[in-house]
Motif scaffolding. Sequence first.
Motif, PDB file in Angstrom:
ATOM      1  N   TYR A 235      -3.196  14.816   6.715  1.00 40.21           N
ATOM      2  CA  TYR A 235      -2.218  14.659   8.257  1.00 40.21           C
ATOM      3  C   TYR A 235      -2.047  15.627   8.765  1.00 40.21           C
ATOM      4  CZ  TYR A 235      -3.329   9.920   6.197  1.00 40.21           C
ATOM      5  OH  TYR A 235      -3.333   8.479   5.434  1.00 40.21           O
TER       6      TYR A 235
ATOM      7  N   GLY B 203       6.534  -1.329  10.183  1.00 41.02           N
ATOM      8  CA  GLY B 203       7.849  -0.747  10.320  1.00 41.02           C
ATOM      9  C   GLY B 203       7.693   1.089  11.010  1.00 41.02           C
TER      10      GLY B 203
ATOM     11  N   TYR C  56       3.510   6.104   0.400  1.00 34.17           N
ATOM     12  CA  TYR C  56       1.368   7.270   0.755  1.00 34.17           C
ATOM     13  C   TYR C  56       1.529   8.247   0.255  1.00 34.17           C
ATOM     14  CZ  TYR C  56       2.300   3.476   4.496  1.00 34.17           C
ATOM     15  OH  TYR C  56       2.494   2.088   5.219  1.00 34.17           O
TER      16      TYR C  56
ATOM     17  N   ASN D  12      -3.875  -8.680   4.830  1.00 35.07           N
ATOM     18  CA  ASN D  12      -4.741  -8.416   5.743  1.00 35.07           C
ATOM     19  C   ASN D  12      -5.836  -7.481   5.480  1.00 35.07           C
ATOM     20  OD1 ASN D  12      -3.907  -7.449   8.450  1.00 35.07           O
ATOM     21  ND2 ASN D  12      -1.570  -7.346   7.864  1.00 35.07           N
TER      22      ASN D  12
ATOM     23  N   HIS E  86      -0.249  -4.806  14.260  1.00 33.09           N
ATOM     24  CA  HIS E  86       0.442  -4.192  14.367  1.00 33.09           C
ATOM     25  C   HIS E  86       0.019  -2.398  14.853  1.00 33.09           C
ATOM     26  CE1 HIS E  86       0.803  -0.935  11.013  1.00 33.09           C
ATOM     27  NE2 HIS E  86      -0.082  -0.447  11.303  1.00 33.09           N
TER      28      HIS E  86
ATOM     29  N   SER F 118       1.218   3.512  12.108  1.00 32.86           N
ATOM     30  CA  SER F 118       2.449   3.882  11.507  1.00 32.86           C
ATOM     31  C   SER F 118       2.877   5.179  11.787  1.00 32.86           C
ATOM     32  CB  SER F 118       2.175   3.988  10.066  1.00 32.86           C
ATOM     33  OG  SER F 118       2.765   4.141   8.977  1.00 32.86           O
TER      34      SER F 118
ATOM     35  N   MET G 286      -1.386   7.200  -3.068  1.00 33.56           N
ATOM     36  CA  MET G 286      -2.857   7.544  -2.629  1.00 33.56           C
ATOM     37  C   MET G 286      -2.997   9.182  -3.691  1.00 33.56           C
ATOM     38  SD  MET G 286      -2.234   7.907   1.597  1.00 33.56           S
ATOM     39  CE  MET G 286      -3.662   8.313   2.316  1.00 33.56           C
TER      40      MET G 286
ATOM     41  N   ARG H 224      -0.408  14.134   1.909  1.00 36.65           N
ATOM     42  CA  ARG H 224      -0.771  13.807   3.204  1.00 36.65           C
ATOM     43  C   ARG H 224      -0.476  14.921   4.201  1.00 36.65           C
ATOM     44  NH1 ARG H 224       3.954  12.114   4.738  1.00 36.65           N
ATOM     45  NH2 ARG H 224       2.893  10.799   6.913  1.00 36.65           N
TER      46      ARG H 224
ATOM     47  N   LYS I  64       0.965  -1.300   0.059  1.00 38.92           N
ATOM     48  CA  LYS I  64      -0.036  -0.345   0.186  1.00 38.92           C
ATOM     49  C   LYS I  64       0.882   1.108  -0.330  1.00 38.92           C
ATOM     50  CE  LYS I  64      -0.927  -1.308   4.084  1.00 38.92           C
ATOM     51  NZ  LYS I  64      -1.852  -1.047   6.056  1.00 38.92           N
TER      52      LYS I  64
ATOM     53  N   GLU J  59       6.392  -5.558   8.629  1.00 38.15           N
ATOM     54  CA  GLU J  59       5.540  -5.609   8.101  1.00 38.15           C
ATOM     55  C   GLU J  59       6.112  -4.061   7.469  1.00 38.15           C
ATOM     56  OE1 GLU J  59       1.717  -5.633   8.379  1.00 38.15           O
ATOM     57  OE2 GLU J  59       1.504  -8.162   8.141  1.00 38.15           O
ATOM     58  N   PRO J  60       7.005  -3.517   7.195  1.00 40.88           N
ATOM     59  CA  PRO J  60       7.254  -2.126   6.275  1.00 40.88           C
ATOM     60  C   PRO J  60       7.548  -1.463   5.426  1.00 40.88           C
ATOM     61  CG  PRO J  60       9.361  -3.592   6.740  1.00 40.88           C
ATOM     62  CD  PRO J  60       8.449  -4.384   6.900  1.00 40.88           C
ATOM     63  N   GLY J  61       6.637  -0.282   5.354  1.00 41.21           N
ATOM     64  CA  GLY J  61       5.853   0.562   4.140  1.00 41.21           C
ATOM     65  C   GLY J  61       7.378   1.495   3.739  1.00 41.21           C
ATOM     66  N   ARG J  62       6.624   2.122   4.636  1.00 36.74           N
ATOM     67  CA  ARG J  62       7.429   3.554   4.995  1.00 36.74           C
ATOM     68  C   ARG J  62       8.809   3.625   5.314  1.00 36.74           C
ATOM     69  NH1 ARG J  62       4.287   8.023   6.621  1.00 36.74           N
ATOM     70  NH2 ARG J  62       2.717   6.546   7.637  1.00 36.74           N
TER      71      ARG J  62
END
Length: 421
Positions: A320, A241, A377, A104, A201, A204, A381, A316, A62, A277-280
């Motif tokens: 946020y 992560g 992201y 997930n 989890h 993030s 996004m 973002r 994602k 499960e790292p993304g960022r």
Amino acid sequence: QHCFTKSSDGYLYCEGLKVEDVMETVERRPFYLYSKPQITRNYEAYEEALEGLNSIIGYAIKANNNLKILEHLRQLGSGAVLVSGNELRLALHAGFDPKRCIFNGNGKLLEELVLAAQEGVLVNVDSEFDLENIVGAAKIAGKKVNVLLRINPDVDPQVHPYVATGNKNSKFGIRNEKLQWFLDAVKAHPNELKLVGAHCHLGSTITKVDIFRDAAVLMVNYIDEIRAQGFEIDYLNIGGGLGIDYYHAGAVLPTPRDLINTVRELVLSRDLNLIIEPGRSLIANTCCLVNRVTGVKTNGTKNFVVIDGSMAELIRPSLYDAYQHIELVSPAPEDAEVSTFDVVGPVCESADFLGKERELLTPAKGSGLVVHDAGAYCMSMASTYNLKMRPPEYWVEDDGSIAKIRHAETFEDHLRFFKDL
Ligand code: LLP
């Protein structure tokens, strides 16, 4: 070593390429510019941190679903974390090993679960109805599904409420007091379900490793309880992560090694296979959104730098209130003064900003301006709001050359949705 550096004479470089020169060669602005070697370095930091443990690094697709990036991470040995049937299809298309993929989500659909069952990926159980659907999918596929229970450990991750997930009022996971119900339900379906692990989890952007440690302590206690009932489970999945240094203000943040070392003994003491499960932290700092300054204006008491990028390409900050560092790619004109600016796009609403109250040398019209840490992201996004079509993506290859890794979306792509209606 980081891919984006500023030379002493004020030019921004990506792995040895002057960003200003790259701007002249690419198809359309704004565009995303990545460093392939930086992706490798970020992955290897996790891999080296995990040495001596049985583990799976499951890249959270994602965060960024560019196919070239996925293929690269797969070649490095990564698994994949998926939250929709299409993410699962894309992971398979990119060649990920299904046994190193985790599906997930709190609203997985039956047809998505059937695909997951057929392909043999690990599946996280999120609720009572989710368990029912997984049993149903196993029957349709004629295959037993390896499942992990996503337990909500109720630890405060100390992050923005929109990205906090492991607290008790979250829509994700099962409440720990319901654990027995789930264990009984798994026992009741020996032909459909095999319980292989537990997952949590917390959220993030976490930048304190103690938070991971607190959760892991609770999780191994649950694992002890589950094993005491005769389940032979191997996997502890500690979710996403680390957060990253969005501020570029010299803070020293924990590394993957710091993170893994806080849970290493716990994992070894229970002979567990650790999933992370790292993304960022794999992809965010490998990329900038490169924009061009359309003009500078002042209204009332506020100064604005208007750029061609916007909330459509990078949402973002609007969504946020996230800080992403902004800088010019070349030196400002000699007589330029420092002022405080809101950096905004052309989209027709006041939520359209990339940065607020930034001190910048007043940039010349047409100059380049980047938004840093745009690998995670951001493109995933992006929208086509105001018909700003999604931008192209490029990366700097290992040999220092530039390559396109995604075409720009076009106006014709939009018209296609209305063809032959
Ligand atoms: N695993 C699960 C179950 C997740 O929900 C997430 C992220 C990850 C792993 C990856 O977490 P990471 O390593 O990237 O922190 N759009 C937001 C972030 C949403 C995160 C959702 N879940 C943002 O732009 O900050």
